[in-house]
Design an enzyme around this catalytic site. Sequence first.
Site, PDB file in Angstrom:
ATOM      1  N   GLY A   1      -2.040  -7.125  -5.414  1.00  0.00           N
ATOM      2  CA  GLY A   1      -1.288  -7.158  -6.666  1.00  0.00           C
ATOM      3  C   GLY A   1      -0.357  -5.962  -6.655  1.00  0.00           C
ATOM      4  N   HIS A   2       0.927  -6.207  -6.476  1.00  0.00           N
ATOM      5  CA  HIS A   2       1.898  -5.127  -6.320  1.00  0.00           C
ATOM      6  C   HIS A   2       2.835  -5.119  -7.518  1.00  0.00           C
ATOM      7  CE1 HIS A   2       1.241  -5.298  -1.654  1.00  0.00           C
ATOM      8  NE2 HIS A   2       0.174  -4.949  -2.321  1.00  0.00           N
TER       9      HIS A   2
ATOM     10  N   LYS B   1       2.118   0.873  -3.690  1.00  0.00           N
ATOM     11  CA  LYS B   1       2.929   0.394  -2.562  1.00  0.00           C
ATOM     12  C   LYS B   1       4.122  -0.435  -3.032  1.00  0.00           C
ATOM     13  CE  LYS B   1      -0.768  -1.659  -1.016  1.00  0.00           C
ATOM     14  NZ  LYS B   1      -1.806  -1.080  -1.879  1.00  0.00           N
TER      15      LYS B   1
ATOM     16  N   ASP C   1      -3.931  -0.266  -4.280  1.00  0.00           N
ATOM     17  CA  ASP C   1      -3.346   0.058  -5.588  1.00  0.00           C
ATOM     18  C   ASP C   1      -2.774   1.471  -5.658  1.00  0.00           C
ATOM     19  OD1 ASP C   1      -4.209  -2.471  -6.361  1.00  0.00           O
ATOM     20  OD2 ASP C   1      -6.138  -1.702  -7.074  1.00  0.00           O
TER      21      ASP C   1
ATOM     22  N   GLN D   1      -3.494  -3.939   0.348  1.00  0.00           N
ATOM     23  CA  GLN D   1      -4.765  -3.201   0.330  1.00  0.00           C
ATOM     24  C   GLN D   1      -4.534  -1.756   0.817  1.00  0.00           C
ATOM     25  OE1 GLN D   1      -5.111  -6.686   1.988  1.00  0.00           O
ATOM     26  NE2 GLN D   1      -5.067  -7.152  -0.180  1.00  0.00           N
TER      27      GLN D   1
HETATM   28  P1  GDP Z   1      -0.074  -1.460  -5.172  1.00  0.00           P
HETATM   29  O1  GDP Z   1      -1.106  -2.532  -5.071  1.00  0.00           O
HETATM   30  O2  GDP Z   1      -0.274  -0.381  -4.178  1.00  0.00           O
HETATM   31  O3  GDP Z   1       1.343  -1.989  -5.155  1.00  0.00           O
HETATM   32  O4  GDP Z   1      -0.296  -0.788  -6.603  1.00  0.00           O
HETATM   33  P2  GDP Z   1      -0.539  -1.554  -8.007  1.00  0.00           P
HETATM   34  O5  GDP Z   1       0.761  -2.098  -8.473  1.00  0.00           O
HETATM   35  O6  GDP Z   1      -1.689  -2.477  -7.910  1.00  0.00           O
HETATM   36  O7  GDP Z   1      -1.044  -0.354  -8.899  1.00  0.00           O
HETATM   37  C1  GDP Z   1      -0.260   0.760  -9.153  1.00  0.00           C
HETATM   38  C2  GDP Z   1      -0.061   0.894 -10.671  1.00  0.00           C
HETATM   39  O8  GDP Z   1       0.444   2.168 -10.972  1.00  0.00           O
HETATM   40  C3  GDP Z   1       0.964  -0.088 -11.222  1.00  0.00           C
HETATM   41  O9  GDP Z   1       0.609  -0.422 -12.521  1.00  0.00           O
HETATM   42  C4  GDP Z   1       2.259   0.720 -11.192  1.00  0.00           C
HETATM   43  O10 GDP Z   1       3.210   0.280 -12.140  1.00  0.00           O
HETATM   44  C5  GDP Z   1       1.752   2.079 -11.543  1.00  0.00           C
HETATM   45  N1  GDP Z   1       2.487   3.221 -10.964  1.00  0.00           N
HETATM   46  C6  GDP Z   1       3.051   3.326  -9.728  1.00  0.00           C
HETATM   47  N2  GDP Z   1       3.533   4.572  -9.534  1.00  0.00           N
HETATM   48  C7  GDP Z   1       3.261   5.260 -10.671  1.00  0.00           C
HETATM   49  C8  GDP Z   1       3.471   6.622 -11.086  1.00  0.00           C
HETATM   50  O11 GDP Z   1       4.004   7.442 -10.350  1.00  0.00           O
HETATM   51  N3  GDP Z   1       3.031   6.972 -12.325  1.00  0.00           N
HETATM   52  C9  GDP Z   1       2.420   6.089 -13.159  1.00  0.00           C
HETATM   53  N4  GDP Z   1       2.012   6.523 -14.345  1.00  0.00           N
HETATM   54  N5  GDP Z   1       2.196   4.806 -12.805  1.00  0.00           N
HETATM   55  C10 GDP Z   1       2.604   4.408 -11.583  1.00  0.00           C
HETATM   56  P1  IMO Z   2      -3.406  -4.186  -3.199  1.00  0.00           P
HETATM   57  O1  IMO Z   2      -2.492  -4.757  -2.137  1.00  0.00           O
HETATM   58  C1  IMO Z   2      -7.413  -2.976  -4.392  1.00  0.00           C
HETATM   59  C2  IMO Z   2     -10.760  -5.141  -2.615  1.00  0.00           C
HETATM   60  C3  IMO Z   2     -11.617  -5.953  -3.556  1.00  0.00           C
HETATM   61  C4  IMO Z   2     -12.961  -5.842  -2.853  1.00  0.00           C
HETATM   62  C5  IMO Z   2     -12.574  -5.877  -1.384  1.00  0.00           C
HETATM   63  C6  IMO Z   2     -12.722  -7.236  -0.723  1.00  0.00           C
HETATM   64  O2  IMO Z   2      -2.993  -4.531  -4.577  1.00  0.00           O
HETATM   65  O3  IMO Z   2      -3.622  -2.733  -2.974  1.00  0.00           O
HETATM   66  P2  IMO Z   2     -11.291  -9.473  -0.867  1.00  0.00           P
HETATM   67  O4  IMO Z   2     -10.972 -10.358  -2.024  1.00  0.00           O
HETATM   68  O5  IMO Z   2     -10.093  -8.906  -0.168  1.00  0.00           O
HETATM   69  O6  IMO Z   2     -12.259 -10.087   0.104  1.00  0.00           O
HETATM   70  O7  IMO Z   2     -12.094  -8.218  -1.515  1.00  0.00           O
HETATM   71  O8  IMO Z   2     -11.224  -5.460  -1.306  1.00  0.00           O
HETATM   72  N1  IMO Z   2      -9.317  -5.442  -2.651  1.00  0.00           N
HETATM   73  C7  IMO Z   2      -8.398  -4.667  -3.237  1.00  0.00           C
HETATM   74  N2  IMO Z   2      -8.546  -3.541  -3.956  1.00  0.00           N
HETATM   75  N3  IMO Z   2      -6.182  -3.444  -4.132  1.00  0.00           N
HETATM   76  C8  IMO Z   2      -6.009  -4.559  -3.389  1.00  0.00           C
HETATM   77  O9  IMO Z   2      -4.796  -4.981  -2.981  1.00  0.00           O
HETATM   78  C9  IMO Z   2      -7.148  -5.251  -2.938  1.00  0.00           C
HETATM   79  N4  IMO Z   2      -7.360  -6.372  -2.216  1.00  0.00           N
HETATM   80  C10 IMO Z   2      -8.681  -6.476  -2.036  1.00  0.00           C
HETATM   81  O10 IMO Z   2     -11.643  -5.388  -4.842  1.00  0.00           O
HETATM   82  O11 IMO Z   2     -13.529  -4.569  -3.113  1.00  0.00           O
HETATM   83 MG    MG Z   3      -2.503  -3.535  -6.269  1.00  0.00          MG
END
Ligand code: GDP
Ligand code: IMO
Ligand code: MG
Length: 417
Positions: free
Chosen positions: A41-42, A17, A14, A225
Amino acid sequence: MNKNVVVIGTHWGDEGKGKIVDLLTEKVAAVVRFQGGHNAGHTLVVEGVTTVLHLIPSGILRQGVRCLIGNGVVLSIPDLFAEIDKLEATGLAVTERLVVSFGCPLIMPYHIALDACRERRRGNQKIGTTGRGIGPAYEDKVARRGLRVQDLFNEQSLTFKLEELLDYHNFVLEKYFGSKAISVAECLAASAAYADRLKPLVGDVVAELGSLKAAGAKILFEGAQGALLDIDHGTYPFVTSSNTTAGAISSGCGVGPLDLDYILGITKAYTTRVGEGPFPTELLNETGQYLADKGHEFGSTTGRPRRCGWFDGYALKRVSQLNSLSAICLTKMDVLDGLDEISICVDYDHSVAEDPRPVYEVVPGWQETTAGVRTLAGLPANARDYLAKIEAVCGIPIDFVSTGPDREDTIVLKEIF
Ligand code: GDP
Ligand code: IMO
Ligand code: MG
């Protein structure tokens, strides 16, 4: 110039990416997922419209970009189609640009049941998985008994393999966990029922990547991840079940290590973690809550609150070595706005106890807003100093800074294509 660029998370996922992959897709021919599954979840935000992707590569919002799902990705077919349908309902053409490897291991209903049973049995030692069946699906792959995409196209042998698999897994589900058995019919409904729809999407991702290379195309490899969730190098056993580091690209989609030109680590300006496990810089106080509230830190897949803490530079140095990072992108810089002081973990003290204790350097914060700032000069001096400090501590250049969720809320310090 770089052709093959990797985007990878440096901590526990998270990091942002999806946003950065989407930004960089402007100049690429294809985006490839090589590990993980719909535990990811991206989030992509383009002109105020939010799209959350779980399996589909984050190139899908750019016309003409091919989206490849490599053999290293574990695939839940019902979830793949739910995601495709949701995207196509917005008017986006998905299937014509999507290729799914024939070698992807399938996530089946018994994997989801096993994931839930294991977590329940672990009690307060639970991992806090996403409950998507990811771990059990990878176990079946490594045990050489799992089903793969290509198995869907011969219903007779699929039924036979399913009967054998269920014989084994139902024994565990019923006798060991005291849970309910899963039926062949349920499994066929979650797989073979989609065979005709899936068939046109299935391809040879290795061959596709070969053709793209021959054509001189630029390609993005999208990690899911983060490095600290890596099955080998992460905070075991509180990890996911795949290799999340750059080494997984070769085995997970089919390009050799010498073909990777630039590896970008996506790093939050602070640190978060969803699920259980060690988190040395975690803040269990009002500052942690401030970051959680300001950063809207809830998981994009499960909606669980994310734990928050200070930036962990010690971990980043190690992760840089593990991934051969070329540079980092520091995201969510704007979330730090308004803090009086910011701590940076520069080292771990291993001498005190079993658990490493972070060693901090404290730097002044800034009161100005950095949200949406798109140039380095537009940042307050203390924010620029924070960036310089991180570069100095970790010995890695910062090539991008993200100041908001929108694609355009980004400071690009280096043109990588
Ligand atoms: P990922 O799994 O690495 O793709 O990241 P996620 O999408 O799960 O979580 C990142 C969260 O931060 C999302 O809700 C994005 O919309 C948000 N986000 C990404 N970059 C920024 C930033 O520079 N500032 C803020 N405030 N939010 C951001
Ligand atoms: P993105 O791509 C954050 C975490 C789960 C748990 C551990 C194992 O959005 O960054 P699993 O279901 O993979 O066996 O769970 O890994 N986890 C993540 N945490 N972002 C993710 O993906 C994750 N995918 C798995 O919360 O701790
Ligand atoms: Mg994510």
